[in-house]
Design a protein around this motif. Sequence first.
Motif, mmCIF file in Angstrom:
data_model
loop_
_atom_site.group_PDB
_atom_site.id
_atom_site.type_symbol
_atom_site.label_atom_id
_atom_site.label_comp_id
_atom_site.label_asym_id
_atom_site.label_seq_id
_atom_site.Cartn_x
_atom_site.Cartn_y
_atom_site.Cartn_z
ATOM 1 N N UNK A 281 -9.175 -7.766 11.188
ATOM 2 C CA UNK A 281 -8.177 -8.804 11.460
ATOM 3 C C UNK A 281 -7.280 -9.071 10.262
ATOM 4 N N UNK A 282 -7.709 -8.637 9.083
ATOM 5 C CA UNK A 282 -6.887 -8.831 7.886
ATOM 6 C C UNK A 282 -6.817 -10.271 7.431
ATOM 7 N N UNK A 283 -7.800 -11.091 7.804
ATOM 8 C CA UNK A 283 -7.742 -12.522 7.501
ATOM 9 C C UNK A 283 -7.513 -12.801 6.019
ATOM 10 N N UNK A 284 -8.309 -12.237 5.159
ATOM 11 C CA UNK A 284 -8.118 -12.452 3.729
ATOM 12 C C UNK A 284 -7.019 -11.554 3.176
ATOM 13 N N UNK A 285 -6.866 -10.365 3.727
ATOM 14 C CA UNK A 285 -5.884 -9.406 3.210
ATOM 15 C C UNK A 285 -4.484 -9.994 3.183
ATOM 16 N N UNK A 286 -4.053 -10.586 4.276
ATOM 17 C CA UNK A 286 -2.684 -11.114 4.341
ATOM 18 C C UNK A 286 -2.448 -12.182 3.269
ATOM 19 N N UNK A 287 -3.386 -13.096 3.133
ATOM 20 C CA UNK A 287 -3.223 -14.174 2.154
ATOM 21 C C UNK A 287 -3.301 -13.655 0.721
ATOM 22 N N UNK A 288 -4.220 -12.731 0.471
ATOM 23 C CA UNK A 288 -4.343 -12.163 -0.878
ATOM 24 C C UNK A 288 -3.096 -11.369 -1.255
ATOM 25 N N UNK A 289 -2.617 -10.545 -0.350
ATOM 26 C CA UNK A 289 -1.421 -9.753 -0.639
ATOM 27 C C UNK A 289 -0.191 -10.634 -0.803
ATOM 28 N N UNK A 290 -0.110 -11.722 -0.042
ATOM 29 C CA UNK A 290 1.011 -12.657 -0.204
ATOM 30 C C UNK A 290 0.989 -13.305 -1.586
ATOM 31 N N UNK A 291 -0.208 -13.392 -2.182
ATOM 32 C CA UNK A 291 -0.346 -13.949 -3.531
ATOM 33 C C UNK A 291 -0.217 -12.872 -4.606
ATOM 34 N N UNK A 292 0.162 -11.658 -4.210
ATOM 35 C CA UNK A 292 0.375 -10.585 -5.169
ATOM 36 C C UNK A 292 -0.878 -9.839 -5.574
ATOM 37 N N UNK A 293 -1.934 -9.960 -4.780
ATOM 38 C CA UNK A 293 -3.196 -9.290 -5.092
ATOM 39 C C UNK A 293 -3.418 -8.105 -4.164
ATOM 40 N N UNK A 294 -3.782 -6.968 -4.756
ATOM 41 C CA UNK A 294 -4.120 -5.786 -3.968
ATOM 42 C C UNK A 294 -5.526 -5.990 -3.419
ATOM 43 N N UNK A 295 -5.788 -5.503 -2.216
ATOM 44 C CA UNK A 295 -7.124 -5.644 -1.645
ATOM 45 C C UNK A 295 -7.768 -4.284 -1.449
ATOM 46 N N UNK A 296 -9.089 -4.273 -1.594
ATOM 47 C CA UNK A 296 -9.889 -3.070 -1.426
ATOM 48 C C UNK A 296 -11.015 -3.414 -0.457
ATOM 49 N N UNK A 297 -11.205 -2.565 0.553
ATOM 50 C CA UNK A 297 -12.307 -2.758 1.497
ATOM 51 C C UNK A 297 -13.197 -1.522 1.468
ATOM 52 N N UNK A 298 -14.430 -1.674 1.924
ATOM 53 C CA UNK A 298 -15.323 -0.513 1.965
ATOM 54 C C UNK A 298 -14.790 0.575 2.899
ATOM 55 N N UNK A 299 -15.196 1.810 2.647
ATOM 56 C CA UNK A 299 -14.872 2.884 3.587
ATOM 57 C C UNK A 299 -15.535 2.555 4.918
ATOM 58 N N UNK A 300 -15.094 3.212 5.977
ATOM 59 C CA UNK A 300 -15.658 2.961 7.305
ATOM 60 C C UNK A 300 -17.165 3.171 7.309
ATOM 61 N N UNK A 301 -17.621 4.240 6.678
ATOM 62 C CA UNK A 301 -19.052 4.531 6.643
ATOM 63 C C UNK A 301 -19.821 3.445 5.888
ATOM 64 N N UNK A 302 -19.327 3.033 4.737
ATOM 65 C CA UNK A 302 -19.981 1.982 3.960
ATOM 66 C C UNK A 302 -19.952 0.658 4.706
ATOM 67 N N UNK A 303 -18.834 0.372 5.366
ATOM 68 C CA UNK A 303 -18.728 -0.870 6.140
ATOM 69 C C UNK A 303 -19.819 -0.919 7.210
#
Length: 138
Positions: A33-55
């Motif tokens: 859903x990108x819940x944190x991603x959108x807010x973090x990126x709007x604040x100028x922060x790059x986001x990293x998530x686990x690979x599909x397998x790790x997730x």
Amino acid sequence: MPDVIAETVAEIRACHPDVTSVGRLATTGTVRAGLYRHALEAAGLRTVVPTTLTQEEAVTGAIRRVKAGDVGADPVCLIERAAGELAARGAGLLVAGCTELPLLLGEMSAGLKVVDPTAVLARTTVRRALALPVMPVG
């Protein structure tokens, strides 16, 4: 009512101004859903998530174990594996974006500070409550 995501981003910016990349650990649905991603990126922060397998194996596996009442070594090892992957891919800190994850993660994981949004929300709520004027009863 405070917005947990906005408050988490605000705390990251205020308390960790040198961080430019945030690792997000959360349920698959929250990640998608990108819940944190959108807010973090709007604040100028790059986001990293686990690979599909790790997730699926590590993060979802750890969350399932906690929901089943297991907060022992096995789920801790799983989530540490995911945290290590995010650290290796450049995360400067981690957001434990699921209420089960802080039960497994300490204040630090894989050498990175862990931000617990539930704790951020609690601190914000107390801070706001203490700022309110005392109203007479009766």
